[in-house]
Design an enzyme around this catalytic site. Structure first.
Site, PDB file in Angstrom:
ATOM      1  N   ASP A  69      -5.227   6.206   8.003  1.00 30.05           N
ATOM      2  CA  ASP A  69      -5.704   5.134   8.875  1.00 30.05           C
ATOM      3  C   ASP A  69      -4.550   4.572   9.705  1.00 30.05           C
ATOM      4  OD1 ASP A  69      -4.714   4.119   6.471  1.00 30.05           O
ATOM      5  OD2 ASP A  69      -5.840   2.252   6.627  1.00 30.05           O
ATOM      6  N   HIS A  70      -3.369   5.123   9.497  1.00 28.95           N
ATOM      7  CA  HIS A  70      -2.223   4.717  10.314  1.00 28.95           C
ATOM      8  C   HIS A  70      -1.616   5.866  11.124  1.00 28.95           C
ATOM      9  CE1 HIS A  70      -1.744   0.560   8.729  1.00 28.95           C
ATOM     10  NE2 HIS A  70      -2.535   1.084   7.800  1.00 28.95           N
TER      11      HIS A  70
ATOM     12  N   HIS B  22       4.353  -0.437  -0.689  1.00 26.90           N
ATOM     13  CA  HIS B  22       3.052   0.161  -0.367  1.00 26.90           C
ATOM     14  C   HIS B  22       2.943   1.640  -0.735  1.00 26.90           C
ATOM     15  CE1 HIS B  22      -0.883   0.422   1.364  1.00 26.90           C
ATOM     16  NE2 HIS B  22      -0.514   1.331   2.247  1.00 26.90           N
TER      17      HIS B  22
ATOM     18  N   GLU C  72      -0.403  -7.367   8.235  1.00 33.18           N
ATOM     19  CA  GLU C  72      -1.703  -6.963   7.715  1.00 33.18           C
ATOM     20  C   GLU C  72      -2.222  -8.083   6.835  1.00 33.18           C
ATOM     21  OE1 GLU C  72      -2.613  -5.070   4.370  1.00 33.18           O
ATOM     22  OE2 GLU C  72      -0.651  -4.813   3.479  1.00 33.18           O
TER      23      GLU C  72
ATOM     24  N   HIS D 145      -5.864  -6.165  10.414  1.00 30.83           N
ATOM     25  CA  HIS D 145      -6.211  -5.337   9.265  1.00 30.83           C
ATOM     26  C   HIS D 145      -6.819  -6.176   8.158  1.00 30.83           C
ATOM     27  CE1 HIS D 145      -5.775  -1.754   6.755  1.00 30.83           C
ATOM     28  NE2 HIS D 145      -5.347  -1.133   7.817  1.00 30.83           N
TER      29      HIS D 145
END
Lengths: 822, 647
Positions: free
Chosen positions: B119-120, B204, B250, B461
């Protein structure tokens, strides 16, 4: 509508209408609308609403609810629009006052939800679907929708603003078309009311002193002329041309980019091919008023037109040539040397741009080079095409960038300082230089081209992206120089270039950057594919360390490089150019290569090298490579055995490709137009066929192909199915399933295949007899399987029934699941 | 020169994705800033002349990330993600919004990818090889290594599932990766003369980074996805006090209070253990990289501790490569893993073996990691079909599943799945959902804002409602503006850039000559002319400015008439004016010239007779623009009249 869907709809509508049950996934609502659109395209919306009253109930309910979610509200607006696209359904919804409630001033417009862009977007999209018939036009007029759309053109959401502009165009076209039946266009000032209102608004916006408003008007017009090609657009342009021309008198020219888009949209419209309407004059004025950077796209657009006044073409080409002319003049030792625009006075605006700042200079040069690169291959490019000065300019720019230019003017000095080491310009200039290889150029300049390309390939300062482009440009020039030489041997000059090139290639094959090693290998592959048979090339290559280094790169730590090395070495080997077969260090080089490739196929942890090996093997088999031809059966058997259990489905699919080539070689070519076509096969004679089938059994091809038929990866199964169909049709006359069907051999084979189909692929097929294979081939419903495999593997999950069920099932799932992401 | 080309803001991602956009200054300031119109950052000056504005638009949902930033005329794209919920064009951002501004490569100065999740980065090969962006792409070294693996995995699934022809190929992924420039943490990378970027550790996933983007004195920090608490294999995000104009963060878990990750891990291990203990099989559908490694470490350690013998398999051929990268980028993992690395590499798994398709039919318990992660194709789906009918077995979904996948169906509780040919697959096996995703929660986001001390914050996000809560919290606690624009919306942020101005030596000497030495703590006014030459600003004396710009000087004089009641002759009136002014203006040079006129600096006063009234004299006063203040003062003084003359 499918009865199952009809059954599920009431429950879904109830969920959507219930504000306590949030619909969390936007994509579901989008897919639901897609489905409704498909259904209403095929059947009557009115009937659907009557048969599924829950849909109207949902719309009415949403209208009444104050706390409905913005997603559901937006969805309802779009849904109502889809239904109301059919006029009788529109009337039906009108009776219930649903449409005014949804789209009129009393609807969402006046609610707090209107602040949410999704709702505004839904309102526009709903109207866009609805506006398909004259009744819709009256509806829009009666409810003041047009004014709302005008205001939405300046919406804070770009997507809403853009959709509003599109909707205006849509309504304008609808309004004109409803009137146009019997009219060729508006006579005098007689425009339909709705169109008049929109055009009036556009005029007002063009008069505006604020750039965003002018931009909005220009964008609406651009879309109009791009989409609508009816005669009325001519009247529209005649009316608006003076206003557009007035923009050129302002300083600075507002919305120059949009203005260019509009003019290009108008000049491309077929309506204007026969008339002028002051168009060309406006375009010519625009070309001269805009800054060099802004004028570029307009100039290139004009030059791409099939029909356009010659003077305008000349003016446009001049705009594109000016920056490069400045570059050439900056390098000229003495004034008066031929440039690109001889006789023309230097454009001061151009020089200002090139001198003003580094970014302006770089931007202008990159754009100009890209525009010219775009024009070069087109048949309608300007003629005569100034190939030599353009080539000179490209070389000069590259020399400015690598610091090897000796400037002869203050402008030259400035460019030297600005462009030194500029990767952006280097990339653009190398692309352009590569494209120029297509033309005929004087030898002296070609020599300079090779010199500058070699310098770039040698330079330690060249970045990997620049090196990649330098390799690509070099390849194009080498191949084109051979073409122009016209004879079977390379020209003396090319041979000299090659002599210098191979040491550079050697160095680049050892680069610490994988990108560079890979680009160098790709270059080597292409060059040997084209020149593998040229004696001079062979000599230069074999005299270098390049083949040996390419071989070494089969062990590269980077998978991409290993794959490129496989392709390159495979190619060299096909041409008999692999690492010194006669050298004492590699007595068994050729045999070694085959086992090296087999080793890669069985051991490499990455898919790319294994796929590359399979491609090379297929090519070898197809071309009758010496090692393969030596014992083809053994070769095929080994390869199939090594790769049949590969985890990468693309390797397995490539294996089927190899199997097909093998089959074709022993059975005859499949239809060249469609390799897997089954129509009108020429069956093989029975004697030969038995022999062939025995061979196929020996190499264990059937085990591999049948296993592939039940592969969990669809493309593999599909390919295997096609192959078996080909084989079955080739063997059709010999197959007697009723006789062979009962044999114990084929029964056990069928049982195994059943298990494979069920997913249990552990058990081997064992030794096969041709008869059993023929029997199985006749008994499997290959056509049925082929039809099933043609559908996407998730077609069940993507069906509307599945969507409705999913949406209903998701309602009770914990919110956390959705908040989570990847 | 026209500056119109940049007037329109930039647009991307028209559908349901988060998008941020910064754009150029508003028209008024833009005309000052820009020398050159036309699309793209190339036409800008090195130094902005005025306070430019940053415009931002952002998205409020969790999907594909693709953010466009315009900062001082430079255009940067932050992330280039895809939406896995769509199978058509909608999965990629609609780049036509950017191509409206001309060629992509000219318009964008660079693309930055924060981490390897699809998604990035999923739309990157499409963007670079199919839409045609040919410029640089920046990402960290681990992201550069891992990104192509995931892209390849995704490509294979898309092609496998649907046989999509119009999809990026392996060659395109490779060509795209060749455009990547890999960066190290805390390394300042000069994109061009004006634009620089710097990466910070984001936790992350392996290689995830936050990026600072800086042009002159203006800067923006983009966090990508981050995690402020260390987990089993990664450390916590960290950034220095860089005080950006804007922090784009985000906000996936903006309000979610989650049970500790340790709890979720314990729960996971308990469930796996119980299932294998009773002889069941456990299927864990994963994507090849990321969570898979985290769960592998978890199981490996547990198996070691409990001395379990049940086999664990990893079905993908990519494991080896993935683990290789985890070993290679050991410095990116957390301290514990780095420490144990000395004795044993955490990613060399003793208990986890490569999976062979035939193993799925073996009797007895086992644990299998299989791709893809949403049970939508390939191996994981095949194993699921085999094991679904047995209630002893279990499937654990460790991540989000999009609608239209088997994963989504079973997570939403569906137990009878329709298969091809009207077959129904009854799911009797246990279905568990375990979220292991590592995002900062509200506390973590606040912590990061505190660390970076931005002038303003922008939330992306996340979901609107949650973002609203966080927005208020940030505004209250840090007293900064916080924005949460919807998709496609534009926000404009004013910035106060410091603009360096050089001062000519001549002007400084002139000031010194007046005998006033500079004092460090006492600011003084310095008069001069500001000129811009070769993109540099300099303050010089007016004489020098005229010389350098080749301009002629024009005198601008103000004039005024003052009526005085005075019956004496004009010469006497002038003398009275002279002595009056001399007595008042002691610091100024007041002169009485032979022609009868009086001067004070550049101010000239002449007395004349009134044409109609002999008892009135008219004083003609004129002064230059430079002495405007003194001239006005004198005029008002004279209007009050002259003192009575001594008799």
């Amino acid at each position: 509508m499918d009865p199952e869907c009809s059954r599920l709809l009431p429950a879904l509508c109830a969920v959507l209408a219930d504000p306590r049950q949030p619909v969390v996934d936007d994509t579901c609502l989008e897919k639901l609308l897609d489905w409704f659109k498909t259904v209403t395209e095929a059947e009557s919306s009115l009937l659907m609403l009557q048969e599924n009253p829950c849909l109207v109930e949902l719309l009415s309910h949403v209208l009444k609810l104050q706390d409905v979610s913005s997603r559901v509200l937006s969805f309802s607006l779009r849904l109502a629009g889809i239904f109301a696209a059919q006029e009788n359904c529109f009337q039906y919804l009108q009776q219930g006052e649903l449409l005014p409630g949804l789209f009129g001033e009393a609807g969402p417009l006046s609610r707090a939800a209107w602040t949410v862009p999704t709702v505004r977007s839904g309102w526009i999209q709903g109207l866009c679907s609805l506006a398909q018939h004259p009744s819709a036009l009256h509806f829009l007029a009666d409810h003041g929708a047009i004014d709302t759309i005008f205001s939405l053109q300046g919406d804070s959401s770009l997507f809403v603003a853009s959709a509003a502009s599109q909707l205006l165009v849509h309504i304008l076209a609808l309004s004109m078309c409803s009137r146009a039946k019997g009219h060729s266009g508006p006579v005098g000032g007689d425009w339909p009311a709705c169109a008049q209102k929109i055009v009036g608004h556009i005029e007002e916006s063009l008069h505006s002193a604020t750039t965003p408003q002018v931009t909005q008007a220009l964008n609406v017009l651009t879309t109009t002329f791009g989409r609508c090609h009816s005669p009325w657009t001519e009247a529209l342009w005649t009316r608006l041309n003076p206003l557009v021309a007035c923009l050129l008198e302002r300083d600075p020219i507002p919305a120059a980019h949009s203005l260019v888009d509009l003019l290009l949209s108008v000049v491309r419209a077929p309506v204007f091919s026969s008339s002028d309407c002051g168009l060309w004059e406006t375009v010519a004025r625009t070309l001269s008023c805009l800054s060099p950077t802004q004028a570029g796209p307009l100039a290139v657009g004009i030059l791409k037109l099939q029909h356009c006044p010659q003077e305008l073409r000349a003016q446009a080409f001049g705009v594109l040539l000016q920056p490069l002319d400045c570059v050439l003049k900056a390098m000229a030792q003495a004034p008066g040397l031929p440039g690109l625009l001889d006789g023309a006075a230097g454009d001061s605006m151009m020089e200002d741009t090139l001198l003003s700042s580094k970014s302006a200079c770089v931007g202008l040069l990159c754009r100009t080079l890209a525009h010219l690169e775009e024009l070069q291959p087109l048949p309608q490019r300007p003629s005569p095409w100034p190939q030599a000065p353009l080539l000179g300019a490209a070389v000069t720019i590259l020399r400015f960038c690598d610091g090897s230019a000796v400037p002869a003017s203050s402008m030259g000095n400035h460019l030297c300082g600005t462009l030194a080491g500029c990767v952006r310009v280097q990339r653009a200039a190398l692309d352009f230089l590569g494209m120029l290889s297509q033309g005929t150029s004087p030898q002296e300049l070609v020599t300079q081209v090779f010199a500058v390309l070699l310098e770039y390939l040698k330079s330690p300062d060249s970045s990997p992206t620049v090196l990649k482009k330098a390799f690509q440009a070099m390849l194009r020039w080498l191949l084109s120089s051979a073409k122009t030489a016209g004879c079977s041997d390379l020209s003396r000059h090319t041979v000299l270039v090659l002599r210098e090139l191979f040491p550079v290639l050697q160095k680049r094959l050892c680069s610490p950057c994988w990108e560079v090693r890979d680009s160098a290998l790709e270059f080597l592959t292409h060059l040997s594919r084209n020149w593998g048979g040229q004696a001079d090339f062979r000599h230069a290559l074999l005299g270098s360390e390049v083949p040996k280094l390419a071989w070494q790169l089969l062990q590269d730590p980077e998978g991409y490089v290993r794959a490129s090395a496989v392709t390159a070495v495979g190619q060299l080997s096909s041409r008999g150019l692999h690492a010194s077969p006669t050298s004492p260090e590699h007595p068994e080089a050729q045999q070694g290569l085959l086992s090296e490739f087999l080793h890669i196929l069985s051991e490499d942890s990455e898919g790319f090298p294994r796929r590359a090996v399979m491609q090379v093997f297929t090519e070898w088999l197809r071309d009758g490579h010496a090692d393969v031809a030596h014992d083809t059966e053994q070769f095929v058997a080994t390869v199939l055995q090594v790769m049949s259990q590969d985890l990468d489905w693309e390797v397995r699919a490539q294996g089927l490709e190899l199997a097909l080539v093998f089959l074709a070689q022993i059975l005859g070519q499949p239809d060249p137009h469609c390799p897997y076509a089954v129509a009108l096969p020429k069956a093989a004679p029975p004697g030969l066929l038995t022999e062939v089938l025995q061979t196929l059994c020996r190499v264990r091809l059937f085990e591999f192909v049948f296993r592939a038929l039940f592969d969990c990866d669809r493309p593999v199964a599909q390919k295997s199915c096609d192959l078996l169909l080909f084989l079955r049709d080739k063997t059709a006359p010999c197959s007697h399933p009723q006789e062979a069907g009962g044999s114990p051999d084929s029964a056990s084979m069928e049982a195994t295949l059943q298990r494979w189909r069920a997913g249990e692929q552990g058990q081997p097929l064992g030794d096969l007899e041709p008869e059993a294979v023929l029997a199985i081939l006749g008994s499997i419903d290959l056509e049925g399987l082929q039809g099933m495999l043609a559908k996407s593997s998730d077609h069940m999950e993507r069906s509307p029934q599945s969507l409705l069920k999913d949406m209903l099932a998701t309602v009770h799932v914990l919110e956390e699941n959705e908040a989570d992401c990847y | 020169m026209s500056g119109g080309g940049h007037a329109s803001p930039l647009h991307i991602c028209p559908h349901s994705s988060p998008r941020v956009q910064f754009s150029h200054p508003t028209k008024g300031s833009e005309e000052l800033v820009r020398q050159q119109g036309g699309g793209g950052g190339e036409g800008d000056l090195a130094m902005p002349l005025t306070c430019p504005l940053l415009r931002v638009g952002a998205g409020q949902d969790v999907g594909r990330s693709c953010i466009l930033v315009s900062i001082a005329g430079k255009n940067v794209m932050l992330d280039c993600g895809m939406h896995m919920g769509f199978n058509d064009d909608r999965r990629f951002p609609d780049f036509s919004y950017i191509t409206q501004n001309g060629r992509l490569t000219d318009f964008l100065d660079c693309v930055i990818i924060s981490h390897f999740h699809l998604d990035h980065c999923g739309a990157l090969p499409y963007f670079s090889e199919m839409v045609g962006y040919d410029g640089p792409i920046y990402m960290t070294h681990p992201t550069q290594a891992i990104c192509p693996i995931l892209l390849e995995d995704y490509r294979k699934i898309a092609v496998d599932k649907k046989g999509e022809a119009n999809f990026f190929t392996s060659q395109m992924i490779k060509d795209c990766m060749k455009k990547v420039v890999a960066v190290h943490l805390h390394q300042t990378v000069q994109v061009d003369d004006e634009l620089e970027i710097k990466a910070y550790y984001a936790g992350h996933v392996l290689g995830a980074a936050m990026f600072q983007i800086k042009v002159g004195s203006e800067s923006v920090v983009y966090t990508g996805d981050y995690n402020m608490t260390p987990d089993r294999h990664l450390g916590a995000a960290w950034i220095d006090k860089c005080r950006p104009n804007l922090l784009i963060t985000e906000s996936t878990y903006a309000t979610t209070i989650r049970d500790s990750k340790r709890c979720r891990e314990r729960d996971f291990l308990k469930k796996v253990h119980e299932t294998v203990e009773r002889g069941g099989k456990v299927l864990i559908p994963v994507f090849a990289l990321g969570r898979a490694q985290e769960l592998c470490i978890l199981l490996e350690t547990f198996w070691e501790r409990m001395n379990l013998k049940v086999p664990i398999y990893f079905s993908t051929g990519l494991t080896e490569k993935a683990n290789h990268y985890y070993k290679l980028f050991i410095t990116w993992t957390n301290q514990k893993i780095r420490k144990t690395f000395v004795q044993r590499n955490m990613f060399e798994f003793k208990h986890i073996k490569a999976f062979d398709r035939a193993f799925a039919d073996n009797p007895g318990p086992m644990v299998v990691f299989a791709t893809p992660g949403m049970l939508h194709a390939g191996q994981s789906l095949q194993i699921f079909r085999k094991w679904a009918g047995n209630e002893k077995n279990m499937v654990i979904m460790p991540g989000y599943c999009v609608q239209g996948t088997v994963g989504h169906k079973i997570l939403s509780g569906q137990r009878k799945l329709e298969m091809e040919g009207r077959q129904v697959l009854e799911v009797k096996m246990q279905v568990e959902y375990m979220s292991f995703s590592a995002h900062a929660d509200a506390k973590g986001i606040m912590q990061l804002v505190g660390q970076a001390e931005p002038e303003s914050v922008l939330l992306v996000h996340g979901e609107a409602k949650k973002m609203e809560f966080l927005k208020q919290k940030i505004e209250q606690e840090f007293r900064v503006n916080c924005y949460m624009p919807a998709n496609g919306e534009t926000v404009t942020l004013p910035t106060s850039p410091s603009i360096p101005v050089g001062i000519s030596l001549g002007l400084l000497k002139q000031e010194m000559a007046q005998g006033l030495l500079p004092e460090a703590k006492k600011p003084r006014l310095l008069h001069g002319t500001l000129i811009m030459k070769d993109s540099n600003l300099r303050l010089v004396s007016s004489e020098q400015a005229l010389k350098e710009l080749g301009l002629a000087e024009h005198q601008l004089r103000f004039t005024c008439r003052v009526h005085l009641h005075d019956t004496r002759k004009e010469q006497e009136t002038a003398m009275r004016v002279h002595s009056h002014l001399k007595s008042i203006l002691k610091d100024h040079c007041v002169q009485h010239l032979p022609d009868g006129s009086v001067t004070v600096e550049s101010i000239l006063i002449q007395a004349a007779a009134h044409s109609e009234d002999p008892g009135t004299k008219v004083l003609l006063v004129s002064w230059t623009y430079q002495d405007e203040e003194l001239g006005s003062y004198l005029t008002s003084l004279l209007k009050k009249g002259l003192p009575q003359a001594p008799s």
